[in-house]
Enzyme design. Structure first.
Site, short mmCIF file in Angstrom:
data_model
loop_
_atom_site.label_atom_id
_atom_site.label_comp_id
_atom_site.label_asym_id
_atom_site.label_seq_id
_atom_site.Cartn_x
_atom_site.Cartn_y
_atom_site.Cartn_z
N ASP A 165 0.88 -1.16 0.00
CA ASP A 165 0.00 0.00 0.00
C ASP A 165 0.93 1.23 0.00
OD1 ASP A 165 -2.29 1.74 0.54
OD2 ASP A 165 -1.55 1.79 2.61
N ASP A 180 -0.24 5.11 1.14
CA ASP A 180 -0.50 6.04 2.25
C ASP A 180 -0.37 5.36 3.60
OD1 ASP A 180 -1.04 8.34 0.71
OD2 ASP A 180 -3.10 7.71 0.36
N ASP A 190 -3.38 12.43 0.58
CA ASP A 190 -4.51 13.29 0.26
C ASP A 190 -4.65 14.42 1.28
OD1 ASP A 190 -5.23 11.91 -2.02
OD2 ASP A 190 -6.61 10.59 -0.97
#
Length: 268
Positions: free
Chosen positions: A32, A34, A43
């Site tokens: 992954d 983030d 984000d």
């Protein structure tokens, strides 16, 4: 696991005659992005490029659970209206720090690149991921990156789209990581590449779904104290044995490195 002859110009008909050696064991390592590779939610990080480094309340109130991608489209449109340009976003992405121990893990993988096929599945966006990994010097490690498409339009606005559509009820509307992973494994199998084991490194609730597809030969590395870790613990309490993969929680990616080192030692 299927093995085939490693290419030095020798066809497979020489197999068994001592003229071509079999490929070494191949492992698939899935990351992954983030709060896994990087130590922040990218984000949220890009809001640092907005005026006052904050979003107005009327934008923040439009968030709906399961529709984060659509929410980020509105955030990016607002930032474009405020004059935030590609260079501003790029600077933020390039300066997001990697998670503890992640550089060490990537150095280990660089030295053992022939044993690991590495992919990234993320609900962030392609521009941000590429900007960060290139700045960190690790972009070339990844065979493939699956993330939401992003670009800059004629106005210079940063635009974002959904990755795909799916029928999974547990995942955000724009991305099911289990669907991506299972399709990737099927595609590689068709290309006669089958992995001995799959290793999955993540943190979020959307990493739990693909980790449920792992087998007892595989390993899930959930970040300690994050949703993926809590969900594996809850499942073990409610349905012992339902989660098939070995679970190895981590605070520093050095712990992931150590585990993989042990796996390679056992193969020697």
């Amino acid at each position: 696991m299927k093995r085939c002859c490693e290419g030095v110009g020798l066809p497979c008909l020489f197999k068994g005659v001592g003229m071509a050696s079999p490929r070494p064991p191949k492992y698939l390592l899935v990351f992954d992005f983030d709060e896994t590779i990087i130590n922040e939610n990218s984000d949220e990080s890009i809001v640092r490029a907005a005026p006052g480094q904050a979003l107005p309340e009327h934008i923040r109130q439009t968030f709906r659970e399961g529709f984060y991608n659509a929410y980020m489209q509105r955030v990016l449109a607002y930032m474009g209206d405020q004059g935030v340009k590609m260079g501003d976003f790029k600077t933020v992405y390039e300066n997001i720090p990697l998670s503890p121990g992640m550089p060490d893990l990537f150095q280990f993988l660089s030295k053992n690149h022939e044993l690991f096929e590495i992919i990234l599945i993320s609900d962030a966006n392609m521009f941000g991921i590429e900007s960060n990994l290139r700045a960190a010097g690790f972009y070339s490690l990844f065979r493939k990156i699956f993330s939401n498409p992003s670009s800059f339009d004629k106005r210079g606005y940063f635009t974002l789209g959904p990755y795909h559509s799916h029928k999974c009820l547990d995942c955000p509307a724009n991305m099911c990581k289990r669907k991506i992973l299972t399709e990737y494994l099927a595609e590689r199998a068709q290309e006669e590449v089958e992995f001995e084991r799959v290793f999955y490194v993540g943190d979020g609730a959307n990493d739990f779904c693909p980790s449920m597809s792992l087998t007892s030969a595989d390993v899930a590395f959930p970040r300690k104290g994050y949703p993926m870790h809590r969900m594996t613990q809850e499942m073990e309490k409610k349905q012992p044995g339902a989660f098939q993969a070995t679970v190895v929680p981590w605070e520093s990616a050095v712990e992931v490195t150590r585990y993989l080192q042990e796996v390679l030692k056992k193969k020697c």
